[in-house]
Structures are given as C-alpha cells and as structure tokens.
Design a protein around this motif. Sequence first.
Motif, PDB file in Angstrom:
ATOM      1  N   ARG A   1      44.443  81.261  38.091  1.00 31.70           N
ATOM      2  CA  ARG A   1      43.865  80.831  36.823  1.00 31.70           C
ATOM      3  C   ARG A   1      44.448  79.495  36.378  1.00 31.70           C
ATOM      4  O   ARG A   1      43.724  78.612  35.909  1.00 31.70           O
ATOM      5  CB  ARG A   1      44.084  81.898  35.748  1.00 31.70           C
ATOM      6  N   THR A   2      45.753  79.341  36.515  1.00 28.32           N
ATOM      7  CA  THR A   2      46.382  78.075  36.133  1.00 28.32           C
ATOM      8  C   THR A   2      45.921  76.948  37.050  1.00 28.32           C
ATOM      9  O   THR A   2      45.626  75.842  36.587  1.00 28.32           O
ATOM     10  CB  THR A   2      47.917  78.201  36.164  1.00 28.32           C
ATOM     11  N   ARG A   3      45.863  77.214  38.346  1.00 29.94           N
ATOM     12  CA  ARG A   3      45.428  76.172  39.281  1.00 29.94           C
ATOM     13  C   ARG A   3      44.017  75.708  38.953  1.00 29.94           C
ATOM     14  O   ARG A   3      43.732  74.505  38.912  1.00 29.94           O
ATOM     15  CB  ARG A   3      45.504  76.671  40.724  1.00 29.94           C
ATOM     16  N   LEU A   4      43.119  76.653  38.725  1.00 27.49           N
ATOM     17  CA  LEU A   4      41.729  76.298  38.429  1.00 27.49           C
ATOM     18  C   LEU A   4      41.628  75.519  37.116  1.00 27.49           C
ATOM     19  O   LEU A   4      40.948  74.491  37.031  1.00 27.49           O
ATOM     20  CB  LEU A   4      40.866  77.553  38.354  1.00 27.49           C
ATOM     21  N   ALA A   5      42.305  76.005  36.078  1.00 28.70           N
ATOM     22  CA  ALA A   5      42.199  75.367  34.758  1.00 28.70           C
ATOM     23  C   ALA A   5      42.841  73.992  34.762  1.00 28.70           C
ATOM     24  O   ALA A   5      42.258  73.011  34.276  1.00 28.70           O
ATOM     25  CB  ALA A   5      42.843  76.258  33.698  1.00 28.70           C
ATOM     26  N   TRP A   6      44.046  73.888  35.308  1.00 30.24           N
ATOM     27  CA  TRP A   6      44.784  72.629  35.239  1.00 30.24           C
ATOM     28  C   TRP A   6      44.180  71.555  36.150  1.00 30.24           C
ATOM     29  O   TRP A   6      44.114  70.389  35.760  1.00 30.24           O
ATOM     30  CB  TRP A   6      46.250  72.853  35.566  1.00 30.24           C
ATOM     31  N   THR A   7      43.758  71.933  37.348  1.00 26.49           N
ATOM     32  CA  THR A   7      43.156  70.925  38.231  1.00 26.49           C
ATOM     33  C   THR A   7      41.804  70.456  37.685  1.00 26.49           C
ATOM     34  O   THR A   7      41.477  69.264  37.769  1.00 26.49           O
ATOM     35  CB  THR A   7      42.975  71.478  39.659  1.00 26.49           C
ATOM     36  N   THR A   8      41.042  71.376  37.119  1.00 31.43           N
ATOM     37  CA  THR A   8      39.777  70.971  36.495  1.00 31.43           C
ATOM     38  C   THR A   8      40.036  70.030  35.332  1.00 31.43           C
ATOM     39  O   THR A   8      39.344  69.012  35.177  1.00 31.43           O
ATOM     40  CB  THR A   8      38.998  72.206  36.011  1.00 31.43           C
ATOM     41  N   ALA A   9      41.024  70.359  34.505  1.00 30.88           N
ATOM     42  CA  ALA A   9      41.354  69.502  33.358  1.00 30.88           C
ATOM     43  C   ALA A   9      41.757  68.110  33.813  1.00 30.88           C
ATOM     44  O   ALA A   9      41.306  67.102  33.241  1.00 30.88           O
ATOM     45  CB  ALA A   9      42.478  70.136  32.539  1.00 30.88           C
ATOM     46  N   ALA A  10      42.583  68.036  34.854  1.00 30.07           N
ATOM     47  CA  ALA A  10      43.027  66.732  35.341  1.00 30.07           C
ATOM     48  C   ALA A  10      41.848  65.912  35.858  1.00 30.07           C
ATOM     49  O   ALA A  10      41.727  64.712  35.575  1.00 30.07           O
ATOM     50  CB  ALA A  10      44.077  66.911  36.440  1.00 30.07           C
ATOM     51  N   GLY A  11      40.966  66.563  36.610  1.00 34.55           N
ATOM     52  CA  GLY A  11      39.818  65.851  37.159  1.00 34.55           C
ATOM     53  C   GLY A  11      38.853  65.374  36.085  1.00 34.55           C
ATOM     54  O   GLY A  11      38.385  64.225  36.117  1.00 34.55           O
ATOM     55  N   VAL A  12      38.558  66.245  35.109  1.00 36.43           N
ATOM     56  CA  VAL A  12      37.644  65.860  34.036  1.00 36.43           C
ATOM     57  C   VAL A  12      38.250  64.754  33.186  1.00 36.43           C
ATOM     58  O   VAL A  12      37.566  63.791  32.813  1.00 36.43           O
ATOM     59  CB  VAL A  12      37.286  67.089  33.169  1.00 36.43           C
ATOM     60  N   ALA A  13      39.546  64.858  32.871  1.00 35.44           N
ATOM     61  CA  ALA A  13      40.200  63.828  32.057  1.00 35.44           C
ATOM     62  C   ALA A  13      40.179  62.476  32.756  1.00 35.44           C
ATOM     63  O   ALA A  13      39.886  61.444  32.134  1.00 35.44           O
ATOM     64  CB  ALA A  13      41.641  64.244  31.759  1.00 35.44           C
ATOM     65  N   LEU A  14      40.481  62.474  34.046  1.00 39.21           N
ATOM     66  CA  LEU A  14      40.469  61.225  34.795  1.00 39.21           C
ATOM     67  C   LEU A  14      39.064  60.625  34.827  1.00 39.21           C
ATOM     68  O   LEU A  14      38.881  59.416  34.603  1.00 39.21           O
ATOM     69  CB  LEU A  14      40.970  61.468  36.217  1.00 39.21           C
ATOM     70  N   GLY A  15      38.071  61.467  35.073  1.00 40.99           N
ATOM     71  CA  GLY A  15      36.706  60.979  35.106  1.00 40.99           C
ATOM     72  C   GLY A  15      36.264  60.398  33.773  1.00 40.99           C
ATOM     73  O   GLY A  15      35.628  59.332  33.721  1.00 40.99           O
ATOM     74  N   LEU A  16      36.615  61.068  32.681  1.00 43.27           N
ATOM     75  CA  LEU A  16      36.241  60.575  31.351  1.00 43.27           C
ATOM     76  C   LEU A  16      36.957  59.269  31.016  1.00 43.27           C
ATOM     77  O   LEU A  16      36.365  58.359  30.418  1.00 43.27           O
ATOM     78  CB  LEU A  16      36.555  61.630  30.292  1.00 43.27           C
ATOM     79  N   LEU A  17      38.229  59.166  31.405  1.00 45.67           N
ATOM     80  CA  LEU A  17      38.972  57.925  31.151  1.00 45.67           C
ATOM     81  C   LEU A  17      38.351  56.753  31.890  1.00 45.67           C
ATOM     82  O   LEU A  17      38.194  55.660  31.334  1.00 45.67           O
ATOM     83  CB  LEU A  17      40.437  58.093  31.557  1.00 45.67           C
ATOM     84  N   VAL A  18      38.008  56.963  33.146  1.00 47.30           N
ATOM     85  CA  VAL A  18      37.386  55.899  33.933  1.00 47.30           C
ATOM     86  C   VAL A  18      36.053  55.501  33.296  1.00 47.30           C
ATOM     87  O   VAL A  18      35.738  54.311  33.160  1.00 47.30           O
ATOM     88  CB  VAL A  18      37.183  56.360  35.388  1.00 47.30           C
ATOM     89  N   LEU A  19      35.274  56.494  32.898  1.00 45.53           N
ATOM     90  CA  LEU A  19      33.977  56.226  32.298  1.00 45.53           C
ATOM     91  C   LEU A  19      34.116  55.438  30.988  1.00 45.53           C
ATOM     92  O   LEU A  19      33.399  54.456  30.754  1.00 45.53           O
ATOM     93  CB  LEU A  19      33.250  57.547  32.038  1.00 45.53           C
ATOM     94  N   CYS A  20      35.084  55.841  30.157  1.00 49.63           N
ATOM     95  CA  CYS A  20      35.266  55.170  28.858  1.00 49.63           C
ATOM     96  C   CYS A  20      35.777  53.740  29.022  1.00 49.63           C
ATOM     97  O   CYS A  20      35.316  52.820  28.334  1.00 49.63           O
ATOM     98  CB  CYS A  20      36.233  55.967  27.985  1.00 49.63           C
ATOM     99  N   THR A  21      36.733  53.534  29.923  1.00 51.46           N
ATOM    100  CA  THR A  21      37.269  52.184  30.117  1.00 51.46           C
ATOM    101  C   THR A  21      36.236  51.259  30.741  1.00 51.46           C
ATOM    102  O   THR A  21      36.222  50.054  30.467  1.00 51.46           O
ATOM    103  CB  THR A  21      38.531  52.224  30.996  1.00 51.46           C
ATOM    104  N   ALA A  22      35.348  51.823  31.553  1.00 53.84           N
ATOM    105  CA  ALA A  22      34.290  51.003  32.143  1.00 53.84           C
ATOM    106  C   ALA A  22      33.185  50.707  31.140  1.00 53.84           C
ATOM    107  O   ALA A  22      32.530  49.665  31.213  1.00 53.84           O
ATOM    108  CB  ALA A  22      33.707  51.703  33.369  1.00 53.84           C
ATOM    109  N   ALA A  23      32.996  51.622  30.175  1.00 56.50           N
ATOM    110  CA  ALA A  23      31.881  51.483  29.242  1.00 56.50           C
ATOM    111  C   ALA A  23      32.132  50.441  28.168  1.00 56.50           C
ATOM    112  O   ALA A  23      31.204  49.763  27.726  1.00 56.50           O
ATOM    113  CB  ALA A  23      31.577  52.830  28.594  1.00 56.50           C
TER     114      ALA A  23
END
Length: 420
Positions: free
Chosen positions: A184-206
Amino acid sequence: MTGSSGTRPAAFAVWALTRSLLLLCVVKVIVVPGPDVTSDVSVIYHGWYDVLSSGSYPRSDVTWQYPPVAALAILSPALLPFLDYASAFFVLAFLCDALVLGLLLYAGRGTARRTAGAWVWVAGVPLLGTTAYARYDVMVTAVAVAALLAGIRHPRLLGALAAFGALLKVWPALVLAGTARGRRTRLAWTTAAGVALGLLVLCTAAAPGALAFLGFQRDRGTEVESLGALVFHVARQFGWQGRVELHYGSLEFLGPHVPLVSTLSLGLSVVAFGWLLVWRLRARTFGVSTTADAAFTAVLLFTTTSRVISPQYMLWLVGLAAVCLVFRESRMAWPAALVLVATGVTQLEFPLGFGHVVTSDATGVTLMFVRNGLLVAACLLACARLWRDTVRAPAGGVPAAEPAPALSRTGSPDTPASAP
C-alpha cells in the motif's frame, strides 16, 4: 452520533442552514463585525487571476506563496462566467463544502462507521465563520478528504490526490504519513511522486514563475497568531520595542529577537518531523483508521509549530478530524473536540477580535493563549493516542483496509463495495 440513517437528514439540514447563513455573510447581506475577510478574494485573488490569465505566475508579488497548481483554484471562478469573480468563488467554495459533506456521509455508512465525522464538518466550518468561504483552503481540504477516503481501497488514488493537493497547498502530502507498510505504501508513495513530478513539469512549462513561491515562503517571519508570537505578546507587556507590520502578506512581529523565535519555531517543526519519523519506523499495527489518524496528527503538529497560523488553517484540521471520526476504531474524538473548540476561538480572534490581537491587549493575549493552548493540547493527545494504538498495540490486530459500504437493492448499507 451513530451511523444510523436517521442522523444523515439531520446533518444535512443543519449543514444547509449554517451554510446559507455563511453565504449571506460573505455576500454582505448579513454584515459581520471586524475586518472584511472577503476583500482577499475580491482584491488579492482577483489580482492574481488577472496575472495568471495573462500567462504568467505572480512572480513579482511576495504574497504569492503557493505551489503552482494553486493557480487552478484562483482561476476556477472562470467556470461561472455569469457571476462576478468574488461571487463565483464563494459559490465554488460552497460546492466544495457540500462535496466534503457528501463524502463523509457516504463513508459513514456501515457497522464499522459512523456519522460523527460528518457532524464534525457540519459544526467546524461555521465555527470558523466567513473565513471558511473567503479562502481557497476549503477546496484543498476537499481534495485531502477525498484522498483519505478513497485510499481505504485505492492506494494509487490516495497517492494521486495527495500529490495534486500538495501542489495546491503543500500540507496534503502529509496524508501519506500513515499508509500501511508494504504494498500500500509503495503504490501510494510512488504514484504521488510520479503525479507530483508530472504536474511540476507541466506547470513550469505552461507559465514562467511557477516556483517563485519558494523564496517568498522562506523569508516569512513570526505571524501574530502563531505559537511563537506568544513570546512577543507577553514581551510587549514589559516594554519590548518591536512592532507589528504587514510583511509577506500577513501581520508579523518585527524587531529584536524575532529571527531567533522564528528559528526556534522551525526547530519545533523539525522535532515534529523527527517524532513522525520515529513513529513511522516503530509502528506495528496499521488499522482501518490509522492513515486518517496519522494524517490528522501530522497536520496538527506542523500547523501548531508553524511560524504562521492563519485562521483558515483550522479548516485543514476540521476536515481531517472529520475523516478520523468516520471510523469507530479511531480514538481521535478528544483531539477532534479540542480542534473544534480552537476553531470557535479562532473566529473570536479573527475577525471579531483581531484588533485586540494586533495590539496585544488583555483580550487579545487571552484569546491567543487559549487558541494555541488548545492546539498544543490536541497535538499531545493525538500523538499519545496514535503511539499507543500503533506502537504499543499488538501487531496484526486490525486489518489495514476494509470494504466500504454501498446501498443494496433494498436500501440497506450493508453490502460491501468500493469506497468513494
């Protein structure tokens, strides 16, 4: 307050009445004494809206201290173009409030659940007063509540919503603090890291200036409502020569020894992080309510030790306390009650008695000692109960997840289904 179906209509009725009064207050049909808290929406938020609409973050405005996805909250009134900016914002805040209530009422069905969580939310929001609808924190709290309730069965969704919430206002990242060890921790934390990174890249590019908030947050001092500010409220009675000024978007103490107290406040936050880390390493029993209990405790600790305790921060605590009390297993009832009382005192000090707080007179000092004392007591009690239930309790007691209830064809809430 049990999980019986009879309490749900009552909760909705009280919610509808209190929220109608809140809406009348924020649109000034009913005038509330004290500073106009809605001006932040009509002036500051609207100003940010104009800048964001032009394709840039408010990178030259030191009051912009929010992660990049916060732009969505500021731009959200565009969804209701038939209303002026402030009115649209208040309507959206109202809808997020309704969403939280709906989630809590749905989650409170079943033999292992209760509607006490919904009642905490019903009571807590009006205790804060108009500030609840005049800040975007109710939107962030809705994301955090949805994350915790969805995470009962879907750890990936918990991680995704936690990441989205963290890039709205940082603190929702703490909902991941109490996930059960292992898959449960692996799924939640890795998903959070991936989504956060993707959103940061999207926002800085936008748009340029997406990360400007980091420098503005770093330079903040000791705000007049914070725990550390009690030092200066008392020192003023003995001739301390400092002052209160608008600084980085809030009224802060400036003068001798303020940097030292600000540093000590940061030190307390580090100690809080250390306690959470030790708890995480030593916890053996992860029950159904542990994720919510740990999230509530973590946010309590970081809110109380922060250099800034803005009134709207109480919404975070009310929302997380409400999720805890959805579960019969949770032992956070007393810390939740202390938070509710502290929320009511918060409205007394802001906006109703803010002049007393700023001048550090007897009324203002009393209000700040009572409110912050309640938060400290809630922290100590929550930490003790979380530790006792997860570190000292026998390992392998309560399963880390349970099926969420759904209505059967006959209307009974006993048929298991996915959580919201």
